[in-house]
Design an enzyme around this catalytic site. Structure first.
Site, PDB file in Angstrom:
ATOM      1  N   SER A   1       0.845  -1.186   0.000  1.00  0.00           N
ATOM      2  CA  SER A   1       0.000   0.000   0.000  1.00  0.00           C
ATOM      3  C   SER A   1       0.888   1.245   0.000  1.00  0.00           C
ATOM      4  O   SER A   1       1.884   1.304  -0.726  1.00  0.00           O
ATOM      5  CB  SER A   1      -0.942  -0.029   1.206  1.00  0.00           C
TER       6      SER A   1
ATOM      7  N   TYR B   1      -4.300   8.612  -6.513  1.00  0.00           N
ATOM      8  CA  TYR B   1      -3.412   7.502  -6.159  1.00  0.00           C
ATOM      9  C   TYR B   1      -3.704   7.042  -4.731  1.00  0.00           C
ATOM     10  O   TYR B   1      -3.884   5.846  -4.460  1.00  0.00           O
ATOM     11  CB  TYR B   1      -1.954   7.931  -6.290  1.00  0.00           C
TER      12      TYR B   1
ATOM     13  N   LYS C   1      -5.290   3.401  -3.057  1.00  0.00           N
ATOM     14  CA  LYS C   1      -4.680   2.611  -1.984  1.00  0.00           C
ATOM     15  C   LYS C   1      -5.613   2.503  -0.771  1.00  0.00           C
ATOM     16  O   LYS C   1      -5.683   1.455  -0.118  1.00  0.00           O
ATOM     17  CB  LYS C   1      -3.348   3.236  -1.574  1.00  0.00           C
TER      18      LYS C   1
END
Length: 287
Positions: free
Chosen positions: A140, A154, A158
């Site tokens: 992660s 982004y 995650k």
């Protein structure tokens, strides 16, 4: 000594994926290194016998290639003990202005691709390993704690992966002996950082003191950072040690910067709870 374990690693071309493969092989384990372009690892693969390393083509956005990779691993080594779900993609840019196609591409790889690998890992650990069991390790990001400018989509990808991993970990039967960990690295020096793409800055954000302007300068000159970047080879050694634990943590911040991000975020959450918990008093339905 225990028998060598079998790792399946996605995104093994560079960075954490390649270093994790090196680390596992150095410890005597077997590795299925997957990546979109296997030719990239030709020189690396030539250093190891087929009995220890298998290189497999895998684009995690292709559901059939995911299934095929797991079956090739079984054919070669008989089982899979650890899945290191590492493949990732990043485009940096202001959240307001990042093109939808770029955001969707990140989600296709970082979330949907990783989620499909996770689904197949659980099925494989349960149905094809004998005895059943395995460890799913998600690579992660510590950005999930601190929300770094330019990294909105982004980070969201995650966060979504961590959320579904947490839920999945609560759905499986203890009898299946499957472990789950989301590793949350801080700032590590990898090709992934160097290869990150970015979109042009909107004029409304161009003031030099704007947070995204400052972050863009940092991206251009990482050598000017006020702290040292973490060493990826040392980081994967800790992930290897994590894979050996009988009861691994559900999350592992990796790097002193990541530890501080999590610590600060936890303190901020506790502060909100302490200040506003009374707002939730007497909200139940009165009969």
């Amino acid at each position: 000594m225990s028998s060598p374990r079998v790792w399946l690693i996605t995104g093994a071309s560079t960075g954490f994926g390649l270093e994790m493969a090196r680390c596992a092989l150095a410890h005597g384990d077997k590795v299925v290194a997957t990546l979109r372009k296997p030719a990239v690892l030709a020189d690396f693969a030539a250093k190891y016998p087929a009995s220890q390393l298998l290189v497999v083509k895998l684009d995690v956005t292709n559901a059939q290639e995911i299934k095929d990779a797991f079956q090739q691993a079984k054919a070669a080594f008989g089982r899979i003990d650890v899945v290191f779900n590492n493949a990732g993609y990043i485009v940096a840019g202001e959240t307001e202005a990042l093109p939808e196609d770029a955001a969707r591409k990140m989600f296709d790889t970082n979330f949907w691709g990783a989620a499909r690998v996770s689904q197949e890992a659980v099925r494989f650990f349960r149905d094809e390993n004998s005895p059943p069991g395995g460890h799913l390790i998600q690579n992660s990001a510590s950005a999930v704690f601190t929300n770094i400018p330019l990294m909105g989509f982004y980070t969201a990808s995650k966060c979504a992966l961590e959320a579904i991993t947490d839920t999945l970990s609560k759905e499986v039967s203890p009898a299946w002996n499957i472990k789950f960990t989301s590793v949350e690295p801080g700032a590590f020096y990898t090709e992934f950082m160097n290869n990150a793409k970015s979109v042009d800055q909107p004029s409304a954000y161009a003031e030099p003191s704007n947070p995204t302007s400052i972050m863009r300068e940092i991206h251009k000159h990482p050598e000017a950072l006020p702290f040292k970047l973490n060493d990826t080879a040392k980081g994967v050694q800790k992930i290897f040690e994590l894979s050996r634990l009988s009861s691994p943590p559900p999350r592992l911040p990796l790097g002193r910067d990541a530890v501080k991000f999590l610590s600060d975020a936890a303190a901020a959450h506790v502060k909100v709870v302490e200040e506003y918990s009374s707002w939730s008093d007497d909200l139940t339905i009165k009969k």
